[in-house]
Write a protein that holds these residues in place. Sequence first.
Motif, PDB file in Angstrom:
ATOM      1  N   LEU A  23       0.841  -1.189   0.000  1.00 24.79           N
ATOM      2  CA  LEU A  23       0.000   0.000   0.000  1.00 24.79           C
ATOM      3  C   LEU A  23       0.879   1.243   0.000  1.00 24.79           C
ATOM      4  O   LEU A  23       1.748   1.403   0.858  1.00 24.79           O
ATOM      5  N   ALA A  24       0.648   2.125  -0.935  1.00 20.32           N
ATOM      6  CA  ALA A  24       1.411   3.369  -1.015  1.00 20.32           C
ATOM      7  C   ALA A  24       0.957   4.321   0.080  1.00 20.32           C
ATOM      8  O   ALA A  24      -0.218   4.340   0.474  1.00 20.32           O
ATOM      9  N   GLY A  25       1.885   5.112   0.581  1.00 22.49           N
ATOM     10  CA  GLY A  25       1.544   6.082   1.615  1.00 22.49           C
ATOM     11  C   GLY A  25       2.510   7.245   1.626  1.00 22.49           C
ATOM     12  O   GLY A  25       3.545   7.224   0.941  1.00 22.49           O
ATOM     13  N   ARG A  26       2.158   8.249   2.377  1.00 20.09           N
ATOM     14  CA  ARG A  26       3.007   9.430   2.550  1.00 20.09           C
ATOM     15  C   ARG A  26       3.250   9.607   4.039  1.00 20.09           C
ATOM     16  O   ARG A  26       2.303   9.803   4.818  1.00 20.09           O
ATOM     17  N   LEU A  27       4.508   9.510   4.466  1.00 23.67           N
ATOM     18  CA  LEU A  27       4.876   9.555   5.878  1.00 23.67           C
ATOM     19  C   LEU A  27       5.623  10.839   6.188  1.00 23.67           C
ATOM     20  O   LEU A  27       6.530  11.238   5.460  1.00 23.67           O
ATOM     21  N   HIS A  28       5.227  11.491   7.271  1.00 20.01           N
ATOM     22  CA  HIS A  28       5.921  12.679   7.755  1.00 20.01           C
ATOM     23  C   HIS A  28       6.146  12.499   9.247  1.00 20.01           C
ATOM     24  O   HIS A  28       5.190  12.435  10.021  1.00 20.01           O
ATOM     25  N   LEU A  29       7.413  12.390   9.670  1.00 22.84           N
ATOM     26  CA  LEU A  29       7.757  12.267  11.080  1.00 22.84           C
ATOM     27  C   LEU A  29       8.381  13.568  11.554  1.00 22.84           C
ATOM     28  O   LEU A  29       9.290  14.097  10.906  1.00 22.84           O
ATOM     29  N   THR A  30       7.901  14.097  12.656  1.00 24.85           N
ATOM     30  CA  THR A  30       8.385  15.389  13.134  1.00 24.85           C
ATOM     31  C   THR A  30       9.555  15.262  14.096  1.00 24.85           C
ATOM     32  O   THR A  30      10.377  16.163  14.195  1.00 24.85           O
ATOM     33  N   ALA A  31       9.634  14.132  14.812  1.00 27.13           N
ATOM     34  CA  ALA A  31      10.718  13.900  15.771  1.00 27.13           C
ATOM     35  C   ALA A  31      10.679  12.426  16.148  1.00 27.13           C
ATOM     36  O   ALA A  31       9.629  11.784  16.048  1.00 27.13           O
ATOM     37  N   PRO A  32      11.821  11.874  16.582  1.00 24.67           N
ATOM     38  CA  PRO A  32      11.817  10.468  16.975  1.00 24.67           C
ATOM     39  C   PRO A  32      10.768  10.192  18.052  1.00 24.67           C
ATOM     40  O   PRO A  32      10.713  10.863  19.080  1.00 24.67           O
ATOM     41  N   ASN A  33       9.933   9.193  17.791  1.00 25.93           N
ATOM     42  CA  ASN A  33       8.912   8.713  18.729  1.00 25.93           C
ATOM     43  C   ASN A  33       7.863   9.758  19.104  1.00 25.93           C
ATOM     44  O   ASN A  33       7.173   9.617  20.108  1.00 25.93           O
ATOM     45  N   ALA A  34       7.745  10.809  18.280  1.00 24.28           N
ATOM     46  CA  ALA A  34       6.643  11.751  18.464  1.00 24.28           C
ATOM     47  C   ALA A  34       5.344  11.074  18.027  1.00 24.28           C
ATOM     48  O   ALA A  34       5.354  10.112  17.267  1.00 24.28           O
ATOM     49  N   PRO A  35       4.197  11.541  18.499  1.00 21.34           N
ATOM     50  CA  PRO A  35       2.924  10.944  18.096  1.00 21.34           C
ATOM     51  C   PRO A  35       2.752  10.960  16.584  1.00 21.34           C
ATOM     52  O   PRO A  35       3.200  11.882  15.899  1.00 21.34           O
ATOM     53  N   VAL A  36       2.087   9.940  16.071  1.00 22.56           N
ATOM     54  CA  VAL A  36       1.803   9.816  14.638  1.00 22.56           C
ATOM     55  C   VAL A  36       0.306   9.587  14.451  1.00 22.56           C
ATOM     56  O   VAL A  36      -0.288   8.732  15.113  1.00 22.56           O
ATOM     57  N   VAL A  37      -0.294  10.345  13.562  1.00 22.78           N
ATOM     58  CA  VAL A  37      -1.714  10.194  13.240  1.00 22.78           C
ATOM     59  C   VAL A  37      -1.831   9.530  11.873  1.00 22.78           C
ATOM     60  O   VAL A  37      -1.262  10.011  10.896  1.00 22.78           O
ATOM     61  N   ILE A  38      -2.560   8.418  11.820  1.00 24.39           N
ATOM     62  CA  ILE A  38      -2.767   7.683  10.577  1.00 24.39           C
ATOM     63  C   ILE A  38      -4.151   8.031  10.033  1.00 24.39           C
ATOM     64  O   ILE A  38      -5.144   7.983  10.754  1.00 24.39           O
ATOM     65  N   PHE A  39      -4.197   8.369   8.751  1.00 23.62           N
ATOM     66  CA  PHE A  39      -5.440   8.808   8.117  1.00 23.62           C
ATOM     67  C   PHE A  39      -6.148   7.650   7.422  1.00 23.62           C
ATOM     68  O   PHE A  39      -5.506   6.819   6.772  1.00 23.62           O
TER      69      PHE A  39
END
Length: 222
Positions: A23-39
């Motif tokens: 599955l293709a996706g677009r990932l943006h991480l702001t900082a190591p182990n910061a919260p991640v919201v999946i759409f």
Amino acid sequence: MTETPDRMDAGRDVLIPAAHAGLAGRLHLTAPNAPVVIFAHGSGSSRHSTRNRYVASVLQEAGLGTLLPDLLTEEEAGDRQNVFDIPLLAQRLTLAEAWVHQHPEARSSPVGFFGASTGAGAALWAAAEPGTRVGAVVSRGGRPDLAAPRLEQVTAPTLLIVGSLDHQVLELNARAQTQLHCENRLEVVEGATHLFPERGTLEQAARLARDWFIRHLRSRPS
């Protein structure tokens, strides 16, 4: 509709192992182990959704990571039955959550789900899975009724955002709220219809989502 600024100018394309081709996706991480919201996108939409990319940019500016995955392959999306197969979409969302926690920069990241339209049904269905680590759910113009058999099992704090002029969906959300036993809130955006095209309404919905995720994900131990 009014033009929505596309401020998602960072991140990377990823491939999440699932189905036959991934599955293709677009990932943006702001900082190591910061919260991640999946759409979880609505029917007929994808990781290229202008509205969800805008919401993602608002979350990113607040320091939240985002993952916008396609929950179906191109071939699968061609079959309309798959587009409305909530258990299948929820399964893929669960796979995306597990993939995030395998990422070296996100192994301990608190995870939230953001669902739009039918995607909200998939997000809530996945949030009810035993052993899920999802820390918060937000539904925008969502169809929580599509997850009706599982609403009572959702434990993650859940925010339902609906436009005041989206009458049928507002009624469905109010009814679904009575079935939720977790912390929950129904926010009505005045003057908004289903897709929030009216001036300022999508921005308001994005801010509500941002504040909910900050409150419930940043307070969770990583």
